[in-house]
Design a protein around this motif. Structure first.
Motif, mmCIF file in Angstrom:
data_model
loop_
_atom_site.group_PDB
_atom_site.id
_atom_site.type_symbol
_atom_site.label_atom_id
_atom_site.label_comp_id
_atom_site.label_asym_id
_atom_site.label_seq_id
_atom_site.Cartn_x
_atom_site.Cartn_y
_atom_site.Cartn_z
ATOM 1 N N ILE A 1 0.853 -1.194 0.000
ATOM 2 C CA ILE A 1 0.000 0.000 0.000
ATOM 3 C C ILE A 1 0.879 1.231 0.000
ATOM 4 O O ILE A 1 1.669 1.448 0.906
ATOM 5 C CB ILE A 1 -0.920 -0.006 1.248
ATOM 6 N N SER A 2 0.749 2.060 -1.055
ATOM 7 C CA SER A 2 1.649 3.203 -1.149
ATOM 8 C C SER A 2 1.053 4.443 -0.495
ATOM 9 O O SER A 2 1.777 5.288 0.001
ATOM 10 C CB SER A 2 1.985 3.480 -2.608
ATOM 11 N N GLU A 3 -0.269 4.576 -0.531
ATOM 12 C CA GLU A 3 -0.876 5.776 0.057
ATOM 13 C C GLU A 3 -2.155 5.375 0.771
ATOM 14 O O GLU A 3 -2.837 4.440 0.367
ATOM 15 C CB GLU A 3 -1.257 6.778 -1.036
ATOM 16 N N THR A 4 -2.511 6.139 1.804
ATOM 17 C CA THR A 4 -3.769 5.838 2.483
ATOM 18 C C THR A 4 -4.330 7.048 3.224
ATOM 19 O O THR A 4 -3.593 7.852 3.779
ATOM 20 C CB THR A 4 -3.608 4.633 3.447
ATOM 21 N N VAL A 5 -5.663 7.190 3.149
ATOM 22 C CA VAL A 5 -6.388 8.202 3.922
ATOM 23 C C VAL A 5 -7.597 7.496 4.542
ATOM 24 O O VAL A 5 -8.325 6.802 3.841
ATOM 25 C CB VAL A 5 -6.877 9.368 3.035
ATOM 26 N N VAL A 6 -7.781 7.681 5.850
ATOM 27 C CA VAL A 6 -8.889 7.014 6.534
ATOM 28 C C VAL A 6 -9.773 8.086 7.160
ATOM 29 O O VAL A 6 -9.260 9.049 7.734
ATOM 30 C CB VAL A 6 -8.355 6.089 7.652
ATOM 31 N N ALA B 1 -10.273 -5.138 11.955
ATOM 32 C CA ALA B 1 -10.647 -6.161 12.931
ATOM 33 C C ALA B 1 -9.736 -6.095 14.143
ATOM 34 O O ALA B 1 -10.188 -6.153 15.291
ATOM 35 C CB ALA B 1 -10.581 -7.542 12.285
ATOM 36 N N ARG B 2 -8.435 -5.904 13.875
ATOM 37 C CA ARG B 2 -7.488 -5.888 14.979
ATOM 38 C C ARG B 2 -7.678 -4.635 15.831
ATOM 39 O O ARG B 2 -7.702 -4.675 17.048
ATOM 40 C CB ARG B 2 -6.053 -5.947 14.432
ATOM 41 N N VAL C 1 -5.728 -6.647 3.769
ATOM 42 C CA VAL C 1 -4.904 -6.037 4.816
ATOM 43 C C VAL C 1 -5.744 -5.063 5.629
ATOM 44 O O VAL C 1 -5.719 -5.056 6.872
ATOM 45 C CB VAL C 1 -3.692 -5.317 4.191
ATOM 46 N N ALA C 2 -6.537 -4.214 4.913
ATOM 47 C CA ALA C 2 -7.334 -3.197 5.602
ATOM 48 C C ALA C 2 -8.374 -3.852 6.497
ATOM 49 O O ALA C 2 -8.597 -3.410 7.636
ATOM 50 C CB ALA C 2 -7.995 -2.291 4.580
ATOM 51 N N LYS C 3 -9.007 -4.906 5.995
ATOM 52 C CA LYS C 3 -10.013 -5.622 6.796
ATOM 53 C C LYS C 3 -9.388 -6.153 8.076
ATOM 54 O O LYS C 3 -9.922 -5.973 9.180
ATOM 55 C CB LYS C 3 -10.571 -6.814 6.005
ATOM 56 N N LEU D 1 -9.385 4.760 2.178
ATOM 57 C CA LEU D 1 -8.946 4.982 0.801
ATOM 58 C C LEU D 1 -7.491 4.542 0.698
ATOM 59 O O LEU D 1 -6.683 4.918 1.542
ATOM 60 C CB LEU D 1 -8.993 6.473 0.515
ATOM 61 N N MET D 2 -7.191 3.769 -0.348
ATOM 62 C CA MET D 2 -5.814 3.301 -0.481
ATOM 63 C C MET D 2 -5.372 3.350 -1.932
ATOM 64 O O MET D 2 -6.189 3.184 -2.838
ATOM 65 C CB MET D 2 -5.703 1.853 -0.005
ATOM 66 N N ALA D 3 -4.076 3.560 -2.147
ATOM 67 C CA ALA D 3 -3.487 3.354 -3.462
ATOM 68 C C ALA D 3 -2.551 2.167 -3.305
ATOM 69 O O ALA D 3 -1.672 2.192 -2.444
ATOM 70 C CB ALA D 3 -2.728 4.588 -3.906
ATOM 71 N N ALA D 4 -2.795 1.122 -4.103
ATOM 72 C CA ALA D 4 -2.020 -0.104 -3.895
ATOM 73 C C ALA D 4 -1.733 -0.778 -5.219
ATOM 74 O O ALA D 4 -2.494 -0.661 -6.173
ATOM 75 C CB ALA D 4 -2.789 -1.048 -2.988
ATOM 76 N N LYS D 5 -0.596 -1.521 -5.240
ATOM 77 C CA LYS D 5 -0.226 -2.271 -6.446
ATOM 78 C C LYS D 5 -1.197 -3.416 -6.648
ATOM 79 O O LYS D 5 -1.646 -3.669 -7.751
ATOM 80 C CB LYS D 5 1.182 -2.830 -6.290
ATOM 81 N N ASN D 6 -1.502 -4.080 -5.558
ATOM 82 C CA ASN D 6 -2.395 -5.231 -5.638
ATOM 83 C C ASN D 6 -3.642 -4.934 -4.797
ATOM 84 O O ASN D 6 -3.633 -5.105 -3.584
ATOM 85 C CB ASN D 6 -1.652 -6.466 -5.106
ATOM 86 N N PRO D 7 -4.694 -4.471 -5.449
ATOM 87 C CA PRO D 7 -5.857 -3.999 -4.692
ATOM 88 C C PRO D 7 -6.492 -5.077 -3.828
ATOM 89 O O PRO D 7 -6.867 -4.825 -2.687
ATOM 90 C CB PRO D 7 -6.832 -3.553 -5.779
#
Lengths: 422, 273
Positions: free
Chosen positions: A42-47, A75-76, A69-71, A57-63
């Protein structure tokens, strides 16, 4: 190439019981942004999180991976098993994600369409993300576009123009009667939650003197103190009819507290200045016949509800215009977003052609002897010209605006034709 | 003069269209356009009347055509002054079509000027004509404010908030605008009547001659005087005041045109077809 992905849940997908389990505190938001930002995929993120929604919101190579990962992170952080909230989650990629974000920012997705708070909440979250440096070029641009779209919708449509709460509808009516509520005198008869809410709205309009009449004088004094007003005895109401401009009725009385005759008698003393009655009591406090007297206006709770319903309908109609502006915003952003992937494709294409030409030149040169340096240079020039000429048209075509709509298809075809992805 | 009047007419018409679009679409620039067009029309109109006055040497009220032109000019002038001072943007939706209507009627009537007699340039007469026209224009606007007030009040009283509720300003502003128009119109009209009486004395030797025009002018004046009196003493305002302003305007129209057509009197020549 990074993809923009959004996952979240809102009042439409999750009941309040679930939303309160998932809602993130400011600290948790910061922790989540930092945690996701450290993940290699994940290269960028705004929550951001409000009482009605959580959006990541995420910018990622592998969506797909990023979503998992976000889920797991949610949960954690909230100590809730993924299975419990998974069904309430929505996942949007690229264009769908832009659209969702733009609709949320411009309050088209809100519980009360057109409410103005959400934009501020997103701006705050974004500010936090830029401070933490978890937002990068992709999300910066996306959020700025979202703010622009939201602002445009607010100014170009009437989405936030009309009151959609009972108490604000009363304020709006007051303004249509008096022009401004500033320095108008208000009398509150009785007390109740909604009456106090209406009073707060009126105070914000900088009304003048506030008079509170209550059957229990002590309770009246307490309310009057809250609004910096003056308490009077219940039977003094009649005398004060001459002085005030706005009257809020909110007692538990069975019959009318203010009758038509009382008001009629006070009219001359008032020199016919307008008198606005807001009756939020059930059963009613104000005789509806008063509405027929000159310069007197009576709105009971149902009338106000009627106004609110009408205004909500208006907002819905305005929201249709808003959706069109959102679509324009999505198209705009997508153009920029896709142009990002044109450059790498062209670079790869050039490398591929250069490799082919160089390979063939090497092959031919190995069987040729007695070439002078000048000859070699000439061959080199030919090689450059060849690469340039072969690539000229495809490059221009991919960059051209003409194929914007289906650019992804052309990029895909180009990559496949030249076997670039292998 | 002819061509300038037609140009002014065109501007007024476009201004009315601008205000109509403003009413429908609620875009501020439309109101701006409507106002500017009206201003442009007024400038052409002023030049046209000025040239006419200069060429004939007498104030242009020699026949119905010229009288209506002057009435339209006075209405436009008063409206421009008032909208500058009162900031009620929507008012043009009443004024611009009214001016356009006056102008269109003016261009449709025949124009035979009465003989330019020297007494036309009497100082009292010129002041009488100008103040009466300006006063009546202001009272015409008061009638318009009354109409808008009644529309808005109806929406609030019946609780059916339709097309106009959103677009019209508050009752307070409508009432206040009507009152301002009323006060200035009444003052100008009083001044106009007084100068007219002085002029009558200087020409005919007596102040008042029970001519139908004079009687109706007196009725109009009394009506407005009563309205203002009630307003100042017991605070008559809102609906009743609006209705009376509208009735007052109807009486003015009758005094202005009706008396000359249906009754006879010494003002007859000014509205001759």
């Amino acid at each position: 190439m990074h993809h923009i992905t959004l996952i979240g849940l809102n009042h439409k997908t999750a009941p309040v019981a679930l939303r309160e389990c998932i809602a993130l505190s400011p600290d948790e938001t910061i922790a989540m942004q930092a945690g996701l930002g450290e993940h290699p995929d994940i290269s960028e993120t705004v929550v951001f999180s409000t009482c009605n929604r959580v959006e990541v919101l995420m910018a990622a190579k592998n969506p797909e991976n990023a979503v998992q990962v976000a889920k797991a992170f949610l949960a954690r952080t909230k100590k809730v098993p993924v299975a419990q909230f998974e069904n309430a989650l929505y996942v949007h990629h690229d264009a769908a994600a832009f659209r969702h974000l733009f609709r949320v920012a411009s309050s088209l997705d809100s519980m009360v369409v057109g409410e103005p708070q959400i934009l501020g909440q997103i701006k705050e979250a974004y500010l936090a993300a830029t401070r933490q440096k978890t937002s990068g070029p992709l999300l910066n641009r996306l959020l700025h576009r979202a703010f622009f779209v939201a602002k445009r919708i607010r100014t170009e449509t009437g989405i936030g123009d009309r009151a959609v709460s009972i108490s604000f509808a009363a304020v709006e009516l007051g303004r249509k009667i008096f022009g401004t509520l500033e320095n108008k005198k208000v009398m509150l008869i009785g007390a109740g939650e909604m009456a106090e809410l209406a009073m707060e709205h009126l105070v914000r309009q900088r009304v003048g003197e506030i008079i509170v009449a209550n059957r229990t004088f002590e309770r009246g004094v307490a309310i009057a103190r809250r609004f910096n007003g003056q308490a009077i005895r219940f039977d003094e109401c009649q005398a004060y009819l001459k002085l005030v401009d706005v009257i809020i009725g909110s007692t538990g009385a069975k019959g009318y507290v203010i009758t038509r005759d009382q008001v009629k008698r006070s009219l001359r003393g008032r020199r016919n200045r307008p008198l606005f009655f807001i009756d939020i009591a059930v059963p009613r406090d104000i005789d509806p016949q008063i509405n027929r007297l000159a310069n007197c206006y009576v709105y009971d709770i149902d009338d106000l509800k009627g106004v609110v319903d009408e205004n909500i309908q208006d907002r819905k109609e305005e929201a249709v215009k808003g959706e069109r502006i959102v679509e324009e915003g999505v198209v705009h952003f997508q153009q920029w977003y896709e142009s990002l992937s044109v450059v790498p494709t062209i670079v790869a294409l050039r490398k591929k052609i250069e490799a082919i030409v160089d390979g063939e030149i090497q092959h031919t040169l190995s069987s040729l002897n007695g070439l002078s340096d000048a000859d070699r240079q000439a061959l080199g020039r030919m090689r450059n010209a060849l690469v340039k000429k072969v690539l000229h048209h495809p490059t221009a075509f991919l960059k051209r605006n003409g194929c914007q709509k289906d650019r992804t298809i052309y990029l895909d075809v180009a990559r496949k034709l030249f076997d670039i992805d292998e | 003069m002819e061509i300038l009047v037609l140009i002014a007419c065109g501007f007024y018409f476009l201004s009315a269209a601008g205000y109509l679009f403003y009413l429908i679409f609620q875009k501020n620039y439309l109101q701006r356009v409507g106002f500017d067009l009206l201003l442009a029309g007024f400038i052409c109109h002023t030049i046209a009347l000025g040239l006419g006055w200069f060429h004939s040497g007498v104030i242009p009220v020699r026949n119905l055509y010229e009288t209506l032109l002057t009435a339209g000019w006075a209405t436009a002038g008063i409206f421009l002054v008032f909208s500058y001072r009162l900031r009620m943007k929507i008012f043009g939706i009443y004024a611009a079509p009214l001016i356009t209507l006056i102008m269109i009627v003016a261009t449709q009537v025949a124009r035979v000027p009465v003989d330019a007699r020297p007494l036309f340039n009497n100082f009292w007469l010129v002041v009488h004509i100008l103040t009466i026209f300006l006063g009546e224009a202001a009272l015409a606007l008061a009638g318009g404010a009354g109409v808008l007030y009644l529309i808005q009040e109806q929406a609030i009283k019946t609780k059916r908030h339709g097309f106009f509720y959103k677009r019209l300003p508050s009752l307070e502003l409508l009432d206040g605008t009507g009152y301002a128009c009323l006060i200035s119109g009444f003052t100008l009209m009083t001044f106009g009547l007084v100068t007219g009486i002085i002029y009558a004395k200087s020409v005919w030797g007596h102040f008042w001659s029970w001519d139908p025009k004079e009687i109706w002018a007196g009725i109009t004046w009394l009506l407005y005087a009563a309205l203002l009196h009630e307003r100042l003493t017991v605070g008559w305002r809102g609906r009743r005041s609006a209705i009376l302003a509208i009735i007052g305007f109807a009486v003015i129209v009758f005094t202005f045109l009706g008396v000359n057509f249906f009754l006879q009197g010494h003002h007859g020549e000014f509205t001759r077809l």
